[in-house]
Write a protein that holds these residues in place. Structure first.
Motif, short mmCIF file in Angstrom:
data_model
loop_
_atom_site.label_atom_id
_atom_site.label_comp_id
_atom_site.label_asym_id
_atom_site.label_seq_id
_atom_site.Cartn_x
_atom_site.Cartn_y
_atom_site.Cartn_z
N TYR A 87 0.85 -1.20 0.00
CA TYR A 87 0.00 0.00 0.00
C TYR A 87 0.88 1.25 0.00
O TYR A 87 0.64 2.20 -0.73
CB TYR A 87 -0.91 0.04 1.23
N GLU A 88 1.88 1.23 0.85
CA GLU A 88 2.75 2.39 1.00
C GLU A 88 3.60 2.65 -0.25
O GLU A 88 3.95 3.79 -0.53
CB GLU A 88 3.64 2.22 2.23
N ARG A 89 3.91 1.60 -0.99
CA ARG A 89 4.68 1.75 -2.23
C ARG A 89 3.77 2.01 -3.43
O ARG A 89 4.24 2.10 -4.56
CB ARG A 89 5.52 0.50 -2.47
N ASP A 90 2.47 2.11 -3.18
CA ASP A 90 1.46 2.36 -4.22
C ASP A 90 1.42 1.24 -5.25
O ASP A 90 1.17 1.46 -6.42
CB ASP A 90 1.72 3.72 -4.90
N GLU A 91 1.67 0.01 -4.78
CA GLU A 91 1.60 -1.16 -5.65
C GLU A 91 0.23 -1.83 -5.57
O GLU A 91 -0.15 -2.56 -6.49
CB GLU A 91 2.67 -2.18 -5.25
N ARG A 92 -0.47 -1.61 -4.46
CA ARG A 92 -1.82 -2.15 -4.25
C ARG A 92 -2.67 -1.08 -3.63
O ARG A 92 -2.17 -0.12 -3.05
CB ARG A 92 -1.78 -3.37 -3.31
N ARG A 93 -3.97 -1.26 -3.72
CA ARG A 93 -4.93 -0.33 -3.12
C ARG A 93 -5.64 -1.00 -1.95
O ARG A 93 -6.09 -2.15 -2.07
CB ARG A 93 -5.98 0.10 -4.13
#
Length: 98
Positions: free
Chosen positions: A22-28
């Protein structure tokens, strides 16, 4: 919020690896995760849109009430100047927080 990645994951019901994604913007994150974190103070609107949730007007601090009363006591042209000044500061803060 001052929480460690593992603490956020635990509250949100996900693994630490998922929290990291989430923090790496790889998943929501899903709604259940956001709801769980909201319960401990997460600003969900900020997470989703990048905009802070406005404080309800009815919950002004004593200092804020004094400012509002003083603002209302000055002439309209001066109120306009105050609004421009405050907007410029808010824009600068927003620009520097991203």
């Amino acid at each position: 919020m001052g929480l460690k990645q593992e603490e956020m994951a635990q509250i949100g019901g996900v693994t630490r690896n998922t929290q990291g994604s989430y923090e790496r913007d790889e998943r929501r994150p899903d709604c259940a995760y956001l709801k769980a974190l909201h319960a401990v103070g997460l600003d969900v609107l900020y997470v989703v849109t990048g905009m802070r949730t406005p404080m309800p007007v009815g919950k002004l601090t004593d200092e804020e009430e004094v400012l509002v009363k003083r603002y209302r006591s000055i002439p309209p042209d001066d109120q306009k100047s105050v609004r421009r000044f405050v907007q410029a500061i808010a824009d600068d803060v927003a620009k520097n927080s991203t």
